[in-house]
Design a protein around this motif. Structure first.
Motif, PDB file in Angstrom:
ATOM      1  N   LEU A  33       0.831  -1.207   0.000  1.00  0.00           N
ATOM      2  CA  LEU A  33       0.000   0.000   0.000  1.00  0.00           C
ATOM      3  C   LEU A  33       0.864   1.255   0.000  1.00  0.00           C
ATOM      4  N   ALA A  34       1.947   1.229   0.781  1.00  0.00           N
ATOM      5  CA  ALA A  34       2.821   2.395   0.864  1.00  0.00           C
ATOM      6  C   ALA A  34       3.544   2.668  -0.450  1.00  0.00           C
ATOM      7  N   ALA A  35       4.018   1.607  -1.097  1.00  0.00           N
ATOM      8  CA  ALA A  35       4.758   1.777  -2.354  1.00  0.00           C
ATOM      9  C   ALA A  35       3.853   2.303  -3.457  1.00  0.00           C
ATOM     10  N   GLY A  36       2.584   1.905  -3.433  1.00  0.00           N
ATOM     11  CA  GLY A  36       1.616   2.449  -4.383  1.00  0.00           C
ATOM     12  C   GLY A  36       1.828   2.064  -5.826  1.00  0.00           C
ATOM     13  N   ARG A  37       2.478   0.921  -6.082  1.00  0.00           N
ATOM     14  CA  ARG A  37       2.777   0.532  -7.459  1.00  0.00           C
ATOM     15  C   ARG A  37       1.758  -0.450  -8.040  1.00  0.00           C
ATOM     16  N   ARG A  38       0.888  -0.970  -7.197  1.00  0.00           N
ATOM     17  CA  ARG A  38      -0.099  -1.934  -7.661  1.00  0.00           C
ATOM     18  C   ARG A  38      -1.511  -1.379  -7.528  1.00  0.00           C
ATOM     19  N   GLY A 165       9.825  -5.665   1.045  1.00  0.00           N
ATOM     20  CA  GLY A 165      10.883  -4.905   0.385  1.00  0.00           C
ATOM     21  C   GLY A 165      10.838  -4.990  -1.129  1.00  0.00           C
ATOM     22  N   ALA A 166      10.328  -6.105  -1.643  1.00  0.00           N
ATOM     23  CA  ALA A 166      10.233  -6.273  -3.096  1.00  0.00           C
ATOM     24  C   ALA A 166       9.393  -5.185  -3.746  1.00  0.00           C
ATOM     25  N   GLU A 167       8.458  -4.618  -2.990  1.00  0.00           N
ATOM     26  CA  GLU A 167       7.554  -3.612  -3.551  1.00  0.00           C
ATOM     27  C   GLU A 167       8.278  -2.323  -3.937  1.00  0.00           C
TER      28      GLU A 167
END
Length: 264
Positions: A33-38, A165-167
């Motif tokens: 959710l934090a990374a926001g890439r999906r 971390g992968a995100e």
């Protein structure tokens, strides 16, 4: 990690993800959710209580702000949904992993004289893959390269093992690993493979300054012949205890921190 200052993709209510996958575990879900890439559509959370755990509350608040479908599920059902992964009562329905194009990795290497690219040579265990990705994220690796065939992709299990971390990593799929390495060498990268052999030397004696590629071989078989031929150096970790077996994730982490040590 764990904050939502850079969150993107706020979608409308009940926008469903066609196909997709379930990420599970508190940290992986929070980081996704934090990374926001999906693109996300639905989340499974424990029933809400007034004295709810702070992390669960953060996840719930973010899910509400995104207008995701929030529901609870019996443990045995969630076990099946996550294929008996360690879900901690939390799962997020998302689109598949957002791989980047290989060309983007090449461009990043050209732009950064201290670029570090990690190459996973047909690793098949998601725990090893996730462990390596977790360390790569922690030290700020430029990118990761994995082959499309006969290798573990960035599955929910690998994301779980990476603690989310992968995100944050830029990971590219390639068809031909040796050819990709050749392109990266043309961009200025020098490759070190972790392996045994008469041509190997202690990893601490290798110069890791500048643009570096680190190759981690598959469990058991090690680095494949064609990939090994593309390596400029072969590094070995000392094992004076006489037990000549070291987990790929551990070996990768030790070497990545040696790279960081030399650069600092």
């Amino acid at each position: 990690m764990g904050n939502y200052q850079n969150t993107r993709h706020h979608k409308g209510p009940r926008e469903m993800v066609t196909g997709g996958e379930w990420i599970y575990g508190r940290n992986p879900v929070e980081e996704a959710l934090a990374a926001g890439r999906r693109t996300c559509s639905e989340i499974i959370l424990p029933p809400a209580f007034p004295d709810e755990d702070e992390q669960i509350q953060r996840i719930r608040d973010e899910a509400k702000s995104r207008r995701l479908v929030i529901r609870s599920m019996e443990r045995d059902q969630l076990d099946k949904l996550t294929r008996f992964g360690h879900h901690q009562g939390v799962a997020l329905k998302t689109t598949g992993y957002p791989y980047v194009g290989f060309e983007e990795i090449v461009s990043l290497v050209e732009e950064d004289e201290n670029a570090l690219v990690v190459v996973l040579d047909h690793l098949e265990d998601p725990q090893n893959v996730g462990s390596i990705l977790r360390t790569a994220c922690a030290i700020g690796a430029t990118g990761v390269i994995i082959p499309e065939d006969r290798a573990c992709g960035i599955t929910p299990a690998a994301v779980r093992a990476s603690a989310g971390g992968a995100e944050y990593l830029k990971i590219a799929h390639v068809v031909n690993l040796p050819r990709a390495m050749e392109d990266l060498k043309e961009a200025g990268l020098w490759f070190t493979g972790l392996d045994w052999g008469e041509d190997s030397k202690p990893y601490t004696q290798i110069d890791f300054k500048g643009r570096v590629g680190l190759v981690i071989g598959a469990e058991g078989s090690g680095i494949s012949r064609l990939v090994r031929e593309k390596c400029d150096f072969i590094g070995v970790l000392p094992m004076p205890g006489g037990f000549e077996s070291l987990n790929a994730g551990v070996a990768a982490a030790v070497t990545m921190y040696e790279i960081l040590r030399q650069r600092s």
